[in-house]
Design a protein around this motif. Structure first.
Motif, mmCIF file in Angstrom:
data_model
loop_
_atom_site.group_PDB
_atom_site.id
_atom_site.type_symbol
_atom_site.label_atom_id
_atom_site.label_comp_id
_atom_site.label_asym_id
_atom_site.label_seq_id
_atom_site.Cartn_x
_atom_site.Cartn_y
_atom_site.Cartn_z
ATOM 1 N N ASP A 11 45.756 -33.883 -105.914
ATOM 2 C CA ASP A 11 44.936 -32.730 -105.513
ATOM 3 C C ASP A 11 44.628 -32.729 -104.020
ATOM 4 N N ARG A 12 44.495 -33.931 -103.434
ATOM 5 C CA ARG A 12 44.141 -33.979 -102.011
ATOM 6 C C ARG A 12 45.229 -33.351 -101.143
ATOM 7 N N VAL A 13 46.481 -33.432 -101.569
ATOM 8 C CA VAL A 13 47.574 -32.811 -100.814
ATOM 9 C C VAL A 13 47.444 -31.287 -100.852
ATOM 10 N N ILE A 14 47.139 -30.777 -102.040
ATOM 11 C CA ILE A 14 46.998 -29.324 -102.201
ATOM 12 C C ILE A 14 45.762 -28.821 -101.461
ATOM 13 N N VAL A 15 44.654 -29.555 -101.590
ATOM 14 C CA VAL A 15 43.430 -29.170 -100.877
ATOM 15 C C VAL A 15 43.671 -29.202 -99.372
ATOM 16 N N GLY A 16 44.366 -30.235 -98.896
ATOM 17 C CA GLY A 16 44.663 -30.338 -97.469
ATOM 18 C C GLY A 16 45.479 -29.160 -96.982
ATOM 19 N N MET A 17 46.431 -28.697 -97.788
ATOM 20 C CA MET A 17 47.260 -27.549 -97.413
ATOM 21 C C MET A 17 46.397 -26.304 -97.217
ATOM 22 N N ILE A 18 45.477 -26.055 -98.146
ATOM 23 C CA ILE A 18 44.637 -24.857 -98.077
ATOM 24 C C ILE A 18 43.679 -24.935 -96.887
ATOM 25 N N VAL A 19 43.059 -26.105 -96.702
ATOM 26 C CA VAL A 19 42.115 -26.268 -95.594
ATOM 27 C C VAL A 19 42.833 -26.134 -94.253
ATOM 28 N N GLN A 20 44.021 -26.732 -94.136
ATOM 29 C CA GLN A 20 44.774 -26.619 -92.890
ATOM 30 C C GLN A 20 45.135 -25.167 -92.582
ATOM 31 N N GLN A 21 45.539 -24.407 -93.587
ATOM 32 C CA GLN A 21 45.851 -23.005 -93.364
ATOM 33 C C GLN A 21 44.608 -22.230 -92.917
ATOM 34 N N ALA A 22 43.463 -22.550 -93.507
ATOM 35 C CA ALA A 22 42.219 -21.881 -93.116
ATOM 36 C C ALA A 22 41.879 -22.185 -91.661
ATOM 37 N N LEU A 23 42.056 -23.462 -91.246
ATOM 38 C CA LEU A 23 41.757 -23.832 -89.861
ATOM 39 C C LEU A 23 42.746 -23.186 -88.895
ATOM 40 N N VAL A 24 44.029 -23.139 -89.275
ATOM 41 C CA VAL A 24 45.020 -22.460 -88.429
ATOM 42 C C VAL A 24 44.647 -20.997 -88.257
ATOM 43 N N LEU A 25 44.210 -20.376 -89.339
ATOM 44 C CA LEU A 25 43.817 -18.975 -89.300
ATOM 45 C C LEU A 25 42.612 -18.766 -88.374
ATOM 46 N N GLY A 26 41.595 -19.602 -88.527
ATOM 47 C CA GLY A 26 40.386 -19.430 -87.732
ATOM 48 C C GLY A 26 40.565 -19.799 -86.278
ATOM 49 N N ILE A 27 41.134 -20.986 -86.000
ATOM 50 C CA ILE A 27 41.293 -21.432 -84.613
ATOM 51 C C ILE A 27 42.321 -20.574 -83.884
ATOM 52 N N GLY A 28 43.409 -20.202 -84.610
ATOM 53 C CA GLY A 28 44.370 -19.294 -83.992
ATOM 54 C C GLY A 28 43.740 -17.960 -83.655
ATOM 55 N N GLY A 29 42.911 -17.436 -84.563
ATOM 56 C CA GLY A 29 42.202 -16.192 -84.287
ATOM 57 C C GLY A 29 41.244 -16.326 -83.124
ATOM 58 N N PHE A 30 40.585 -17.490 -83.021
ATOM 59 C CA PHE A 30 39.667 -17.732 -81.891
ATOM 60 C C PHE A 30 40.421 -17.683 -80.565
#
Length: 380
Positions: free
Chosen positions: A302-321
């Motif tokens: 599960d940690r691999v899947i959770v990491g994938m989702i969290v990383q995408q969220a951070l890419v989305l937010g920091i990239g948007g910033f």
């Protein structure tokens, strides 16, 4: 293998458009913060540039910027004789509206005495006032040019622009202009000929005054501002406001409501951004539930899947910033008000965006963790 990066590569266009949309939203938040800081800088630029230790104003008032103040012109000479006063200058403030090249021009006009405290401190072009009448120094944001003639006041007398400054605006964002004290009093209190004839025919004297709004005081080395202010109030029956108090009055009374409005808009925008990011991450997760089930089926923790989702969220937010900041930096010069982006504000917004992204990924993480590995074998 980085699953988040691989998923982004598979959906480049969708991710690019999503980050652009989030970036524009975050850019509005950054712009709001910049306008907030710019409003404070604009409000304080005028009193700080004058470098006055004390502002002598009408008793029981808060100074010429927070509310009207009228005192006799001879108050300048009375204040100058107070021990500890090195220099004093009489000033007036008024808002004038005129037309130049067919466009409306609104100025915060200061009248001051040549050679005394008051007037523009730094010129970017031209020179200061050298004549008693009909010369004007103005901030470049007004759009006026050196040598240009501008008609001001009830008599529409032509004033020639002889000097330009930069970044000098009032609390309302209006460019600051400077004329001599005599011209300022004529503009503010002058009586048009028609009105003067009517008053004379009625047996009344036309209204005239030589009042001023304030006296700027610079203290001698070693003089204590509280003692000088107390002497002015005691012997001259005037109020003497220290520079720090004048700045506090400006921020507390003049621009407080605008600051609160901007703060509320920023809070609303941050909330909207959080909701949008949450929905986007949840949608992206739901779109690949089958792939997540397959990963679970082949033994991915599960940690691999959770990491994938969290990383995408951070890419989305920091990239948007990053995109939002770049957009604001590119267009901030076109805003009608000063946009002053402070590093501390950027850091706070980045922290908020990061927290929002992490919180927004919770729904997606819950959906991914609950998915059963057996769904990978279900018919699509």
């Amino acid at each position: 293998m980085n699953l988040a990066l691989r998923d982004v590569r598979r959906n480049k266009l969708r991710f690019a458009l999503t980050i652009l949309g989030v970036g524009m939203l975050i850019g509005v938040v950054i712009a709001m913060a910049g306008i907030y800081e710019g409003a404070v800088t604009d409000a304080l630029s005028m009193p700080r540039a004058l470098k006055a230790d004390l502002w002598v104003v009408q008793p029981r008032t808060f100074g010429p910027f927070a509310e009207p103040s009228r005192i006799p012109r001879d108050a300048r000479e009375l204040v100058r004789r107070i021990p500890g006063v090195a220099a004093a200058g009489a000033v007036t403030y008024q808002t004038v509206q005129t037309m130049a090249d067919g466009k409306p021009v609104r100025l915060l006009l200061e009248g001051y005495e040549i050679g005394r405290p008051g007037g523009p401190m730094k010129l970017t072009a031209g020179h200061g006032l050298t004549e008693s009448h009909y010369q004007l120094v103005v901030d470049g944001s007004s759009g006026l040019k050196l040598g240009q003639a501008v008609r001001l006041g009830p008599f529409h007398d032509p004033y020639t622009v002889v000097g330009l400054t930069h970044g000098m605006v009032g609390s309302g964002g209006d460019p600051v202009g400077w004329v001599t004290l005599l011209d300022a009093q004529a503009l503010q209190f002058g009586v048009p000929p028609a009105l003067e004839r009517r008053e004379a025919a009625s047996g009344r004297k036309p209204p005239t005054t030589t009042d001023i709004n304030a006296v700027l005081v610079r203290l001698a080395p070693g003089a204590a501002a509280p003692i000088v202010a107390r002497d002015i109030a005691r012997w001259k029956h005037l109020a003497a406001v220290p520079e720090t108090e004048e700045e506090r009055y400006l921020t507390a009374f003049v621009i407080e409501k605008m600051q609160r409005q901007l703060g509320m808009f920023m809070a609303i925008l941050v909330t909207v951004t959080a909701v949008i990011i949450t929905l986007i991450i949840y949608t992206l997760t739901m779109d690949k539930l089958r792939a997540i089930a397959t990963l679970k089926f082949i033994g991915a923790p599960d940690r691999v899947i959770v990491g994938m989702i969290v990383q995408q969220a951070l890419v989305l937010g920091i990239g948007g910033f990053v995109i939002g900041l770049a957009l604001v930096e590119e267009i901030k010069g076109t805003f009608p008000r000063r946009v002053q982006i402070e590093p501390r504000d950027l850091l706070i917004i980045l922290v908020i965006v990061t927290i929002v992204c992490l919180a927004g990924s919770v729904l997606g993480v819950r959906a991914a963790v609950k998915i059963n590995a057996a769904e990978a074998l279900a018919n699509g």
